[in-house]
Design an enzyme around this catalytic site. Structure first.
Site, PDB file in Angstrom:
ATOM      1  N   ALA A 159     -17.822  41.996  -7.097  1.00 40.84           N
ATOM      2  CA  ALA A 159     -18.286  40.851  -6.309  1.00 40.84           C
ATOM      3  C   ALA A 159     -19.299  39.997  -7.061  1.00 40.84           C
ATOM      4  CB  ALA A 159     -18.885  41.332  -4.998  1.00 40.84           C
ATOM      5  N   LEU A 186     -23.844  44.656  -3.385  1.00 40.90           N
ATOM      6  CA  LEU A 186     -22.577  44.024  -3.738  1.00 40.90           C
ATOM      7  C   LEU A 186     -21.883  44.908  -4.767  1.00 40.90           C
ATOM      8  CD1 LEU A 186     -23.343  40.198  -4.158  1.00 40.90           C
ATOM      9  CD2 LEU A 186     -21.930  41.255  -2.390  1.00 40.90           C
ATOM     10  N   ASP A 187     -20.583  45.154  -4.584  1.00 45.40           N
ATOM     11  CA  ASP A 187     -19.817  45.927  -5.544  1.00 45.40           C
ATOM     12  C   ASP A 187     -19.769  45.199  -6.888  1.00 45.40           C
ATOM     13  OD1 ASP A 187     -19.279  47.865  -3.643  1.00 45.40           O
ATOM     14  OD2 ASP A 187     -17.384  46.931  -3.027  1.00 45.40           O
ATOM     15  N   PRO A 188     -19.521  45.928  -7.981  1.00 49.39           N
ATOM     16  CA  PRO A 188     -19.424  45.269  -9.297  1.00 49.39           C
ATOM     17  C   PRO A 188     -18.408  44.136  -9.330  1.00 49.39           C
ATOM     18  CG  PRO A 188     -19.586  47.641  -9.565  1.00 49.39           C
ATOM     19  CD  PRO A 188     -19.465  47.397  -8.089  1.00 49.39           C
TER      20      PRO A 188
END
Length: 303
Positions: free
Chosen positions: A42, A38-40
């Site tokens: 998210a 998960l991207d930061p």
């Protein structure tokens, strides 16, 4: 320690940050890894596999994932989200909720999607985001992804929220971007929450702030949750010893449960059979080869 931890990743953390937090608590000698970055930006479901459960990440990737993604109309960036440099573009005056609703069927099922330039896609042995950060031109090809469910859960003339269930490899950023382009504008992702990965849901996840040794032990889930659709074979002590030494064992019909023996044909199409002990603990993933269970992946006995 052996199992899967369902965590609610907070915004601003990388997936690696979460794994590092777990690793510090369980001890550096215990292997930990996440299943699905998960991207930061998210939040939501992030699965951390502990011990030999890290070998099961490919099975987790087979499950569909669900997301709620927020998007701002009239904005574009090189990252397709708020992390990039924002550029404003016009929003059509006639953009309506009905416009978006009518476009959604085009994005259901198997579709072709170009990943964001700032993504983890491999390009000539490097991640696309590493090339992009060095200022190199990155051209990514479209690839097929599956969108099983797609709903518009919020809309105004400045933003929308999409709720979806999709297969592995899908970029939510790209989906919102492409829908906006079909509507005559651009959009960047402003928020993202992963609400489920297969049987793991956001409602059942735990906060990273709650983590300690006792809480991890309480919430660590058996990897058997990944194999509910597979036939099971309950092995006795002698069979377990053979399997853990890499030996095949003959199938006893009374040992089967679930889809018992459906793939007894063996060969290249031999089905996988999950071997458990008499306490219901995972022992091994095996292949059914003409009524012989051949170990493919073996797991330790519980401590």
């Amino acid at each position: 320690m052996f199992g899967i931890l369902n965590l609610n990743k907070p915004a601003g953390w990388t997936s690696r940050d979460v794994v590092n937090r777990v690793s510090r608590i369980v001890g550096r000698k215990v292997k930990c890894g996440h299943a699905g970055t998960l991207d930061p930006l998210a939040t939501g479901v992030l699965l951390v596999c502990i011990g030999k459960a890290t070998k099961l990440v490919p099975y987790i990737h087979e499950f569909p994932k669900s997301y709620d993604g927020g998007f701002l109309f009239g904005k574009k960036s090189e990252t397709d989200d708020l992390e990039g440099t924002l550029e404003s573009v016009p929003i059509p005056a006639d953009l309506t909720e009905e416009t978006i609703q009518n476009l959604l069927p085009e994005f259901l099922g198997e579709i072709e999607q170009v990943p964001p330039v700032y993504s983890a896609v491999w390009v000539k042995g490097e991640r696309a985001y590493d090339l992009a950060r060095r200022g190199e031109t990155v051209e990514l090809s479209a690839r097929k992804v599956n969108i099983d469910r797609l709903e518009l859960s919020q809309f105004d003339n400045q933003s929308m929220t999409l709720s979806m269930t999709c297969g592995t490899g899908t970029y939510v950023r790209s989906l919102g971007r492409d829908i906006a382009r079909r509507a005559g504008t651009e959009a960047v992702m402003s928020s993202l929450t992963r609400t489920s990965i297969g049987p793991f849901t956001l409602e059942d996840s735990i906060s990273v702030d709650e983590l300690d040794q006792e809480r991890i032990q309480q919430k660590l889930q058996s990897p058997l949750i990944l194999f509910e659709r597979f036939p099971k074979y309950t092995a006795n002590a002698e069979e377990i010893q053979l399997i853990r030494h890499g030996r095949e064992v003959s199938i006893r019909s009374q040992g089967f449960s679930g889809n018992a023996g459906a793939g007894a044909h063996g060969g290249a199409d031999a089905e996988k059979v999950i071997v458990i002990d008499e306490q219901g603990q995972l022992v091994a993933i095996t292949e059914n080869r003409k009524l012989l269970l051949a170990p493919q992946m073996v797991f330790p006995s519980p401590e």
